[in-house]
Structures are given as structure tokens and as C-alpha cells.
Design a protein around this motif. Sequence first.
Motif, mmCIF file in Angstrom:
data_model
loop_
_atom_site.group_PDB
_atom_site.id
_atom_site.type_symbol
_atom_site.label_atom_id
_atom_site.label_comp_id
_atom_site.label_asym_id
_atom_site.label_seq_id
_atom_site.Cartn_x
_atom_site.Cartn_y
_atom_site.Cartn_z
ATOM 1 N N SER A 61 24.510 30.601 -10.556
ATOM 2 C CA SER A 61 22.911 30.921 -9.673
ATOM 3 C C SER A 61 22.499 29.738 -9.659
ATOM 4 N N PRO A 62 21.694 29.024 -9.190
ATOM 5 C CA PRO A 62 21.793 27.492 -8.625
ATOM 6 C C PRO A 62 21.111 26.446 -9.831
ATOM 7 N N THR A 63 20.720 26.913 -10.858
ATOM 8 C CA THR A 63 20.679 26.709 -11.731
ATOM 9 C C THR A 63 21.855 26.399 -13.215
ATOM 10 N N SER B 165 21.404 38.660 -6.410
ATOM 11 C CA SER B 165 20.804 37.096 -7.124
ATOM 12 C C SER B 165 19.585 37.431 -5.938
ATOM 13 N N ASP B 166 19.117 36.614 -6.803
ATOM 14 C CA ASP B 166 17.450 35.620 -5.767
ATOM 15 C C ASP B 166 17.787 34.850 -5.414
ATOM 16 N N SER B 167 16.466 34.020 -4.881
ATOM 17 C CA SER B 167 16.734 32.263 -4.844
ATOM 18 C C SER B 167 16.949 31.836 -6.206
ATOM 19 N N THR B 168 16.641 32.180 -6.665
ATOM 20 C CA THR B 168 16.568 31.617 -8.425
ATOM 21 C C THR B 168 17.647 32.343 -9.349
ATOM 22 N N SER B 169 18.208 33.171 -9.872
ATOM 23 C CA SER B 169 18.679 33.552 -10.431
ATOM 24 C C SER B 169 20.273 34.680 -10.449
ATOM 25 N N THR B 170 20.617 35.060 -10.640
ATOM 26 C CA THR B 170 21.683 36.517 -10.756
ATOM 27 C C THR B 170 22.122 37.045 -11.812
ATOM 28 N N GLY C 78 19.669 31.973 -14.766
ATOM 29 C CA GLY C 78 19.085 30.954 -13.547
ATOM 30 C C GLY C 78 18.652 29.666 -14.528
#
Length: 281
Positions: free
Chosen positions: A10-12, A89-94, A127
Motif C-alpha cells: 500500500s502507499p504507507t 487496493s484503493d488509494s490508501t490500503s490493500t 495501510g
Amino acid sequence: MEKHLHELESPTSKALVSDYGAQVAQWTPNSTETSVLWTSNLADFSPSAPIRGGIPVMFPWFNAGRFPGLAPKHGFARFAHWNFEGESSDSTSTTATWTLKSADLEGLNGPEHFTYQFEARYEVTVGEDLNVRFHVENLTDEEFSFELALHTYFRIGDIENVQVEGVDGLDACNPFLSPEHFSQEGPLVNPVGIDRVFYESKPVEIVDPVLNRRVRISATNASNMIVWNPAETGAAGIPDMEDQEYRQMICVEAGRIYDQAVNLAPGESFELAYRVQCLPL
Ligand SMILES: O=P(O)(O)OC[C@H]1O[C@@H](O)[C@H](O)[C@@H](O)[C@@H]1O
């Protein structure tokens, strides 16, 4: 990477999860260099045994069971090959999902002690935090009961310089020392060799001045927390753990064990959610 291992990104943060036991082995937020979850230097990532570390899923019994004598220890779910159902996935998490059905257990030791039809589903979301959900449905025409624990191993700087906060006043027991319950006084300070069961589940924090962070653990639908560190003597008896590695790990588990096992009527389901947050000190 071996076929049964999945890297979730994820992004984070990112995680590594095995199809065997649906076991999360690592969870690494971008802000940390190493996984918040601990795995042993001797951990075997092959399908032959549960990985020493990460989040082994203990189901449908804990240890040797509440009417002791069951094997394998901590239930058969952590030895089973779970079905990977995919990830999204979405923009913040998988989120990735695994399932395990009673029909998938052929060839394993242990299902002879739990002959009910069930379907378990395990969701892992990475996330900002790590969230896992264990869901099980009773597909039998009779009630069954089970124990469950997410036996999470956390990486710490030094077991002799760490505290577990948030346990003050909880009903507690050291079941391998005495059946007596007592009220926990204060935090767990430098808890080398602890094996303590709490009969309530509240958010707790591992406060780690060496790694300069707090790891916050919270659960929904858990009735127990178990805190375990094997000390040097216990570690010496564990083949896939170095004798001194007890210093860098602590298990803070959430679940339903002993007389807080779950009774599930036909067609009913139960879900345990477990969340890990890594925060600055
Ligand atoms: O070594 P295992 O089977 O993975 O279990 C891990 C530990 O789990 C703990 O809950 C037990 O109290 C320990 O005795 C045990 O060693």
C-alpha cells in the motif's frame, strides 16, 4: 519469492503473507526500516512448518486445548494450506483474503478432534495500520465450540527495556504456574519469561524506548490477551529460534481461549478483528 508467499503493498506499508496458515510474516510501515512483526533468524519460510514469528493463527484450539491432550499444539489452522482468494487496493490500503474449509484439511493431523463443517475467512489489510480479520461460519447442523488466538510476535529492541501498558487492573492468571487469578498491577515491565493470560481485551501498547516507538494493539470480539516471552531457557528448547533471540521479541495475542471459547450455533458466524499501529514514542 516462493509461490506461497504474497507481498501486499500500500502507499504507507507492506506485508508478507504465506498461504500456509494464512500467516502474516512481516509488516513494515514506510516509516520503519524493519518489520514491526518479528521473525526468527532461523525461521523456515518453506511449507514444512509454521513460520517462527509473524501472526500464527491458532484455531480451533489453543495450546493442547481446554480439555488438554489435543495435537497439534495450537490447532491445525497454522499447518493448513489456505486458499488465496485475491487482493484489491484503493488509494490508501490493500486487502487480501484467504479461506479455509473443512474439506481442505485432508492429510493434516488434528481435524479428527474437530470434525465439524466450517468455513474460515482471513482478511489482511495493509495501510497506515495492519488490520486482520478472522471470520468463521458453522456449516454443521449442530453447535460447535472453538478456541482462537492470533499469536502475534512483535519485534522489540530489548525485552529488558520495554513495557506493555494498558493492562493495569485486568483479571490475570499465569496458567503454567498456578490456576489462581489476580488483578494485574501496573504495566508489564521488562517481562522476560512471562506467560500471562488476561481475561479481558483492551487496547495495549508496547512502549519501546530502544526502537523509539509505541506499538498499539487492539482487538474486537476478543476476550483474552496473552503475553508471552520464552526467556533464554524456553528459547533454547525451540529449534527454530536462537537462544538469545528472546530478547528481541514479545508475543501480545488476542483471542478466545479456555472458558471463553466461542460457542457457535448452526449457520452462525463469529469474527475477531485485530489491529496493529506503529506510533512514535
Ligand atoms: O512453539 P509453538 O508451538 O509455536 O508455540 C509457541 C508458544 O506459545 C505459547 O502460547 C505457549 O505458552 C508456549 O509454550 C509456546 O512455546
